[in-house]
Design an enzyme around this catalytic site. Structure first.
Site, short mmCIF file in Angstrom:
data_model
loop_
_atom_site.label_atom_id
_atom_site.label_comp_id
_atom_site.label_asym_id
_atom_site.label_seq_id
_atom_site.Cartn_x
_atom_site.Cartn_y
_atom_site.Cartn_z
N CYS A 116 34.99 49.51 27.26
CA CYS A 116 36.24 50.05 27.83
C CYS A 116 37.22 50.52 26.74
O CYS A 116 38.20 51.19 27.05
CB CYS A 116 36.90 49.02 28.73
SG CYS A 116 35.87 48.56 30.13
N HIS A 258 44.14 50.59 29.66
CA HIS A 258 42.85 50.58 30.34
C HIS A 258 43.02 50.02 31.75
O HIS A 258 43.60 48.96 31.96
CB HIS A 258 41.86 49.73 29.53
CG HIS A 258 40.61 49.46 30.27
ND1 HIS A 258 39.85 50.47 30.81
CD2 HIS A 258 39.98 48.30 30.59
CE1 HIS A 258 38.81 49.94 31.42
NE2 HIS A 258 38.86 48.63 31.30
N ASN A 288 37.79 50.52 37.74
CA ASN A 288 37.63 50.48 36.29
C ASN A 288 36.50 51.43 35.91
O ASN A 288 35.32 51.14 36.14
CB ASN A 288 37.29 49.03 35.86
CG ASN A 288 37.06 48.90 34.37
OD1 ASN A 288 36.95 49.90 33.66
ND2 ASN A 288 36.99 47.67 33.90
N1 COA Z 1 35.54 39.15 46.91
C1 COA Z 1 35.83 37.90 47.32
N2 COA Z 1 35.85 36.86 46.48
C2 COA Z 1 35.56 37.09 45.19
C3 COA Z 1 35.27 38.39 44.71
C4 COA Z 1 35.25 39.43 45.63
N3 COA Z 1 34.98 40.71 45.28
N4 COA Z 1 35.03 38.30 43.38
C5 COA Z 1 35.19 37.01 43.05
N5 COA Z 1 35.50 36.29 44.12
C6 COA Z 1 35.72 34.87 44.22
C7 COA Z 1 35.00 34.07 43.16
O1 COA Z 1 33.66 33.86 43.53
C8 COA Z 1 35.79 32.78 43.15
O2 COA Z 1 35.36 31.98 44.21
P1 COA Z 1 35.25 30.40 44.03
O3 COA Z 1 36.63 29.95 43.71
O4 COA Z 1 34.74 29.96 45.37
O5 COA Z 1 34.29 30.20 42.90
C9 COA Z 1 37.20 33.26 43.46
O6 COA Z 1 37.09 34.56 44.01
C10 COA Z 1 38.09 33.31 42.24
O7 COA Z 1 37.34 33.92 41.20
P2 COA Z 1 38.00 34.27 39.82
O8 COA Z 1 36.98 34.87 38.93
O9 COA Z 1 38.75 33.08 39.32
O10 COA Z 1 39.03 35.37 40.35
P3 COA Z 1 40.13 36.10 39.54
O11 COA Z 1 41.41 35.98 40.25
O12 COA Z 1 40.08 35.77 38.08
O13 COA Z 1 39.68 37.62 39.69
C11 COA Z 1 38.58 39.28 38.42
C12 COA Z 1 38.42 38.01 39.22
C13 COA Z 1 37.20 39.69 37.89
C14 COA Z 1 39.11 40.37 39.33
C15 COA Z 1 39.54 39.05 37.25
O14 COA Z 1 39.16 37.89 36.56
C16 COA Z 1 39.60 40.18 36.30
O15 COA Z 1 40.13 41.22 36.62
N6 COA Z 1 39.10 40.00 35.08
C17 COA Z 1 39.15 41.00 34.06
C18 COA Z 1 38.26 42.15 34.39
C19 COA Z 1 38.31 43.18 33.32
O16 COA Z 1 39.33 43.42 32.77
N7 COA Z 1 37.17 43.75 33.06
C20 COA Z 1 36.99 44.80 32.17
C21 COA Z 1 37.49 44.53 30.83
S1 COA Z 1 36.81 45.74 29.89
#
Ligand code: COA
Length: 337
Positions: A116, A258, A288
């Protein structure tokens, strides 16, 4: 007066097919409400079967070249740098094919892989080649098709990633012109290499002898630490760059970060002391798009009249590697593609 690379063209391309949150919720255990509130994304575009990264890169490149020609008559570019982590094939690089299909002749063309952060790395590379006198005019493209490497049953990555390409044209000019790239801040931390990765398909998995484990060809991401690192590094990198170019946060008009998650953008804005209107966001429409993310956000912000000539702008990216990078410029008066 010192020689600098000046932004003079901007364009982008998205695949035709858009996939809404509701459509994803019909295939996976997720919901529009979860995706919208946790990421800010409503829809993303995905390539059709057989459509490759180069197809989007060619379309975005043509769009940016047309925009550069509308701004001022420009000679042909003499350099193509393509940021991508989803090349058409592992070998050779995708950029020479893109240059060929754009009819650019025997110009140097190569890929840059920084996930990214790829577009900022590619911009720094092309800008440095222009300031060093190696090139006069460069086409810099960020293009990725992550839908081709996602695990079809991974609700998290499928909710976030979309396909696309964005591009800019740089020309040799002077450092005090609008559009001149004023400085860069780039970094990496390989200790976080496993946080964003595709395990198979490279020399490491092949060297173990056996076939790759099922699923190792898919992209994986450890969302929570990536979130924290993204906020930390984009904020720190932007701040360090602003100090280097002599801007305070009060001087800044827009940050184009980003587009990974709206909560990351808001946290970066908070760290930099910015108001929400200063943070460019188009991820609701595209998700993204990896290396395409920053140039597509620039294109949309310019088209929407959010980015205006004279605005002081910082671009900042974070991605796999881990890698991060920022660039500063005063927005030029250009005709978007
Ligand atoms: N729909 C429903 N639930 C989802 C889901 C979806 N699409 N994706 C994840 N979950 C669930 C998880 O399984 C987890 O469930 P659990 O508590 O039963 O285990 C719960 O939601 C929380 O997951 P978590 O990973 O803690 O959520 P979050 O609030 O951190 O959001 C992201 C997840 C990936 C959206 C977030 O961490 C994020 O944006 N990270 C950075 C991504 C990024 O920047 N990527 C590119 C960088 S180059």
């Amino acid at each position: 007066m010192s020689r600098a690379a000046v932004l003079c063209g901007l364009g982008g391309a998205l695949p035709t097919t858009a996939v809404s949150n509701e459509e994803l919720a019909g295939q996976l255990d997720t919901s529009d409400q979860w995706i919208r509130t946790r990421t800010g994304i409503r829809s993303r575009h995905v390539v059709a079967p057989g459509e490759a990264t180069s197809d989007l890169a060619v379309a975005a490149g043509a769009d940016a070249l047309a925009s550069a020609r509308r701004t001022a008559p420009v000679a042909d570019v003499d350099l193509v740098v393509l940021a991508t982590s989803t090349p058409d094939r592992p070998c050779p690089a995708t950029a020479p094919d893109v240059a060929h299909r754009l009819g650019l002749g025997p110009v140097p063309a190569f890929d840059v892989a920084a996930v990214c952060t790829g577009f900022v790395y590619a911009l720094a590379t092309a800008s440095s080649m222009i300031t060093a006198g190696v090139s006069e005019r460069a086409l810099v493209i960020g293009a990725d098709t992550f839908s081709t490497i996602l695990d079809p049953v991974d609700r998290t990555t499928r909710a976030i990633f979309g396909d696309g390409a964005g591009a800019v044209v740089l020309r040799a000019g002077e450092a005090d012109e609008p559009g001149a790239l004023l400085g860069f801040d780039l970094g990496s931390d390989g200790s976080g290499a496993d946080l964003i990765t595709v395990r198979a398909g490279g020399s490491r998995q092949r060297s173990t002898g056996g076939p790759a484990d099922a699923g190792d060809h898919f992209f994986t991401m450890d969302g929570r630490p990536v979130f924290t690192q993204a906020v930390l590094n984009m904020s720190r990198s932007s701040q360090e760059l602003m100090e280097r170019v002599g801007w305070t946060p009060a001087d800044l008009d827009k940050v184009v970060a980003h587009q990974a998650n709206i909560r990351i953008l808001h946290a970066v804005g908070e760290q930099l002391g910015l108001e929400e209107k200063q943070i460019v966001a188009n991820l609701d429409r595209v998700g993204n798009t990896v290396a395409a993310s920053i140039p597509l956000a620039l294109r949309d912000a310019a088209a929407d009249g959010e980015l205006l000539p004279g605005h002081r702008v910082v671009l900042t990216g974070f991605g796999g590697g881990l890698t991060w990078g920022s660039a500063a410029l005063v927005w030029p008066d250009l005709a978007a593609g």
